[in-house]
Scaffold this active site. Sequence first.
Site, mmCIF file in Angstrom:
data_model
loop_
_atom_site.group_PDB
_atom_site.id
_atom_site.type_symbol
_atom_site.label_atom_id
_atom_site.label_comp_id
_atom_site.label_asym_id
_atom_site.label_seq_id
_atom_site.Cartn_x
_atom_site.Cartn_y
_atom_site.Cartn_z
ATOM 1 N N ASP A 185 -8.030 -0.149 10.031
ATOM 2 C CA ASP A 185 -7.292 -0.277 8.814
ATOM 3 C C ASP A 185 -8.458 -0.236 7.744
ATOM 4 O O ASP A 185 -9.395 -1.014 7.675
ATOM 5 C CB ASP A 185 -6.770 -1.704 8.849
ATOM 6 C CG ASP A 185 -5.785 -2.226 7.527
ATOM 7 O OD1 ASP A 185 -6.215 -1.232 6.647
ATOM 8 O OD2 ASP A 185 -4.917 -2.716 7.594
ATOM 9 N N ARG A 188 -8.290 -0.550 4.516
ATOM 10 C CA ARG A 188 -7.783 -0.967 2.768
ATOM 11 C C ARG A 188 -8.517 -2.066 2.526
ATOM 12 O O ARG A 188 -9.507 -2.822 3.174
ATOM 13 C CB ARG A 188 -6.529 -1.530 3.118
ATOM 14 C CG ARG A 188 -5.243 -0.262 3.147
ATOM 15 C CD ARG A 188 -3.976 -0.898 3.306
ATOM 16 N NE ARG A 188 -3.794 -1.357 4.788
ATOM 17 C CZ ARG A 188 -2.733 -2.248 4.961
ATOM 18 N NH1 ARG A 188 -1.542 -1.893 4.282
ATOM 19 N NH2 ARG A 188 -2.316 -2.749 6.326
ATOM 20 N N SER A 239 0.820 -1.143 0.196
ATOM 21 C CA SER A 239 0.189 -0.002 -0.007
ATOM 22 C C SER A 239 0.656 1.297 0.065
ATOM 23 O O SER A 239 2.033 1.084 0.800
ATOM 24 C CB SER A 239 -0.846 0.019 1.126
ATOM 25 O OG SER A 239 -1.822 -1.133 1.099
#
Length: 204
Positions: A126, A128, A52
């Site tokens: 998180d 993502r 990422s």
Amino acid sequence: MSVIFVAASKLPTPFGVFTMHGFLDEATGKEHVALTLGDVADGEPVLGRLHSECLTGDALFSMRCDCGAQLEAALQAIAIEGRGVLLYLRQEGRGIGLLNKIRAYALQDAGADTVEANEQLGFAADQRDYAICKPMLDHLGINEIRLMTNNPRKIKALEGFGIRIAERRPLHIDANPHNLRYLATKAGKLGHLLGDIHQGEVEP
């Protein structure tokens, strides 16, 4: 998922000459990149990493995280093997974006850890989304990966999309006084497989 392939070109790096494949997520407007080396579509498991975006770590040499070191280690490992793939995903700050990441850093400067800072800003620890990886890997002809990661969530995500994980390969990284708490928080609160964390090194 609306990820489309746009173009590919050679990308000479200090580690080797990779092929850079550009993808566009039409739903978000975000642009993602895959770097490949060698024949990754031959049906054999491919050494790979999902990385990422981290502008501060990857490009500005920040010592607050381990991202830049992981990116370099992954590209070196692929180059040594002569075959592999790295997906570079535009998900800065575990999905909160660059400016919010700077806001999170300010909260960390005031005493919060990396998870607490995200939550104080109203985000999940998180955010993502790895669904973007599936059409990218499909385009490259990859369905089985020897994944370089310390994050079990990436393994679970890829397996959920039908990508087989032939092996998990830990990434050896260095700890320093600036990222020691960050690494401990990733291990303690996010479940990253870092083992014993010591200043100067992290043993997987």
